[in-house]
Enzyme design. Structure first.
Site, PDB file in Angstrom:
ATOM      1  N   GLU A 298      56.045   7.992 -33.902  1.00  0.00           N
ATOM      2  CA  GLU A 298      56.260   7.866 -35.352  1.00  0.00           C
ATOM      3  C   GLU A 298      55.258   6.884 -35.970  1.00  0.00           C
ATOM      4  OE1 GLU A 298      58.498   9.286 -37.655  1.00  0.00           O
ATOM      5  OE2 GLU A 298      59.373  10.652 -36.172  1.00  0.00           O
TER       6      GLU A 298
ATOM      7  N   THR B 197      68.531  15.282 -29.152  1.00  0.00           N
ATOM      8  CA  THR B 197      69.660  14.338 -29.206  1.00  0.00           C
ATOM      9  C   THR B 197      70.782  14.940 -30.045  1.00  0.00           C
ATOM     10  OG1 THR B 197      67.920  12.646 -29.229  1.00  0.00           O
ATOM     11  CG2 THR B 197      70.185  11.900 -29.551  1.00  0.00           C
TER      12      THR B 197
ATOM     13  N   CYS C 248      62.608  16.167 -25.676  1.00  0.00           N
ATOM     14  CA  CYS C 248      62.608  15.510 -26.989  1.00  0.00           C
ATOM     15  C   CYS C 248      61.520  16.198 -27.791  1.00  0.00           C
ATOM     16  CB  CYS C 248      62.309  14.019 -26.863  1.00  0.00           C
ATOM     17  SG  CYS C 248      62.101  13.211 -28.462  1.00  0.00           S
ATOM     18  N   THR C 249      61.841  16.570 -29.014  1.00  0.00           N
ATOM     19  CA  THR C 249      60.874  17.364 -29.776  1.00  0.00           C
ATOM     20  C   THR C 249      59.685  16.532 -30.275  1.00  0.00           C
ATOM     21  OG1 THR C 249      62.265  17.067 -31.743  1.00  0.00           O
ATOM     22  CG2 THR C 249      62.539  19.114 -30.477  1.00  0.00           C
ATOM     23  N   HIS C 250      59.767  15.212 -30.130  1.00  0.00           N
ATOM     24  CA  HIS C 250      58.599  14.389 -30.456  1.00  0.00           C
ATOM     25  C   HIS C 250      57.509  14.495 -29.369  1.00  0.00           C
ATOM     26  CE1 HIS C 250      61.141  12.369 -33.441  1.00  0.00           C
ATOM     27  NE2 HIS C 250      60.090  11.681 -33.850  1.00  0.00           N
TER      28      HIS C 250
ATOM     29  N   CYS D  17      66.131  18.955 -32.678  1.00  0.00           N
ATOM     30  CA  CYS D  17      66.247  17.626 -32.091  1.00  0.00           C
ATOM     31  C   CYS D  17      67.153  17.747 -30.866  1.00  0.00           C
ATOM     32  CB  CYS D  17      66.876  16.699 -33.131  1.00  0.00           C
ATOM     33  SG  CYS D  17      67.368  15.099 -32.483  1.00  0.00           S
TER      34      CYS D  17
ATOM     35  N   ASP E 276      65.363  17.247 -37.959  1.00  0.00           N
ATOM     36  CA  ASP E 276      65.194  16.284 -36.858  1.00  0.00           C
ATOM     37  C   ASP E 276      65.324  14.900 -37.472  1.00  0.00           C
ATOM     38  OD1 ASP E 276      64.407  15.265 -34.259  1.00  0.00           O
ATOM     39  OD2 ASP E 276      62.420  14.888 -35.067  1.00  0.00           O
ATOM     40  N   SER E 277      65.285  13.872 -36.619  1.00  0.00           N
ATOM     41  CA  SER E 277      65.313  12.507 -37.148  1.00  0.00           C
ATOM     42  C   SER E 277      63.990  12.137 -37.823  1.00  0.00           C
ATOM     43  CB  SER E 277      65.569  11.533 -35.995  1.00  0.00           C
ATOM     44  OG  SER E 277      64.560  11.700 -35.020  1.00  0.00           O
TER      45      SER E 277
HETATM   46  N1  DGL Z   1      63.105  14.339 -31.719  1.00  0.00           N
HETATM   47  C1  DGL Z   1      64.399  13.977 -31.339  1.00  0.00           C
HETATM   48  C2  DGL Z   1      64.872  14.539 -30.042  1.00  0.00           C
HETATM   49  O1  DGL Z   1      64.443  15.622 -29.682  1.00  0.00           O
HETATM   50  C3  DGL Z   1      64.951  12.650 -31.778  1.00  0.00           C
HETATM   51  C4  DGL Z   1      64.305  11.415 -31.324  1.00  0.00           C
HETATM   52  C5  DGL Z   1      64.983  10.197 -31.888  1.00  0.00           C
HETATM   53  O2  DGL Z   1      65.163  10.141 -33.104  1.00  0.00           O
HETATM   54  O3  DGL Z   1      65.312   9.296 -31.095  1.00  0.00           O
HETATM   55  O4  DGL Z   1      65.724  13.997 -29.379  1.00  0.00           O
END
Ligand code: DGL
Length: 270
Positions: free
Chosen positions: A157, A78, A189-191, A76, A13-14
């Site tokens: 984050e 995205t 979004c996985t965050h 992720c 992921d990012s």
């Molecule tokens: N966790 C990511 C997602 O599911 C990336 C979020 C990001 O870096 O903008 O999209």
């Protein structure tokens, strides 16, 4: 593809978001060794161009394959929306490539009584329209309300997870009248699972807030079971790499993986 059981599961992921998926995989498949790559140097992916996301994703996938991974898990949304095909072309002959979108759409397909569904994610995910078109393909009469919520990733984050700041930002994004009628909300979004409880609370627990972590972990399990590739070993140390060190990444990784995490900083681009 010549894969064997004792290879690892590579997850990327990012940043910390993919840890929600890695954690669910660890609980579901405790025998598997996980190699995690958080591309913190390029975070957030949500406002990057499609070309950049493809470039980062392909290189991380190649790195994970070099580390002897049988699965490359694009943890992720995205990157799943923009780079899934490219990652498959780059490493699909050496590892099983899994994205986070297909398992969630499959899950929703069998879920009864959804009429008005919200989707929130990064600009990159929402503007790609991948979820909107896949949901419409499932059911044309489904009312889909999609909204980019780009402040959530930097907020998470930075560790603003259970406080007034996160509550204020959640309110600012979700107070829109379109969201009044939703019965379900997809966290695309996985965050976002890290703020799932606050989002549920914002909707007075009346909206079914769906996050993909356990759904994706179950999917990984079914793919490995079907291919007879489940690890049998109990001896392994998970590995965690980041492209730039952040204290918060380490803290959140420790929160999820109650083990002594040795975070390794690694530049795979130069
Ligand atoms: N966790 C990511 C997602 O599911 C990336 C979020 C990001 O870096 O903008 O999209």
């Amino acid at each position: 593809m010549n894969l064997h059981k004792e290879q690892s599961i590579g997850v990327f992921d990012s940043g910390v978001g993919g840890l929600t998926i890695a954690h669910a995989i660890k609980l579901t498949l405790p025998n598997e060794k996980i190699i995690y790559f958080g591309d913190t140097a390029h975070l957030p992916y949500g406002d990057k161009s499609s070309e950049s996301i493809k470039y980062y994703s392909k290189n991380i996938a190649k790195f994970l394959v070099e580390q002897n991974c049988k699965v490359v898990m694009i943890a992720c949304n995205t990157a799943s929306a923009h780079a899934y095909q490219d990652v498959r072309e780059a490493v699909g002959d050496k590892a099983i490539v899994i994205n986070v979108i297909e398992p969630l759409i499959d899950f929703i397909k069998f879920k009864p009584k959804i009429n008005n569904i919200g989707i929130i994610g990064t600009k990159g995910t929402i503007e790609s329209s991948v979820y909107q078109s896949k949901l419409k393909a499932l059911n044309m009469s489904l009312n889909v309300i999609a909204k980019a919520t780009p402040m959530f990733v930097p907020m998470i984050e930075e560790g603003f997870i259970y406080d007034d700041i996160s509550n204020a930002i959640i309110r600012a994004y979700l107070s829109e009248s379109d969201f009044d009628k939703i019965d379900s909300l997809v966290l695309a979004c996985t965050h976002y699972p890290l703020i799932k409880n606050q989002i549920r609370k914002f909707f007075n627990f009346k909206v079914d807030v769906i996050d993909s972590s356990q759904i994706v972990a179950n999917y990984v399990k079914s793919v490995l079971t079907e291919m007879n590739l489940l690890s049998e070993s109990t001896e392994h140390n998970n590995e965690f790499y980041v492209s730039d060190y952040t204290k918060m990444f380490e803290t959140i990784a420790r929160m999820f993986f109650e083990e002594d995490i040795q975070l390794k900083k690694l530049d795979i681009w130069t």
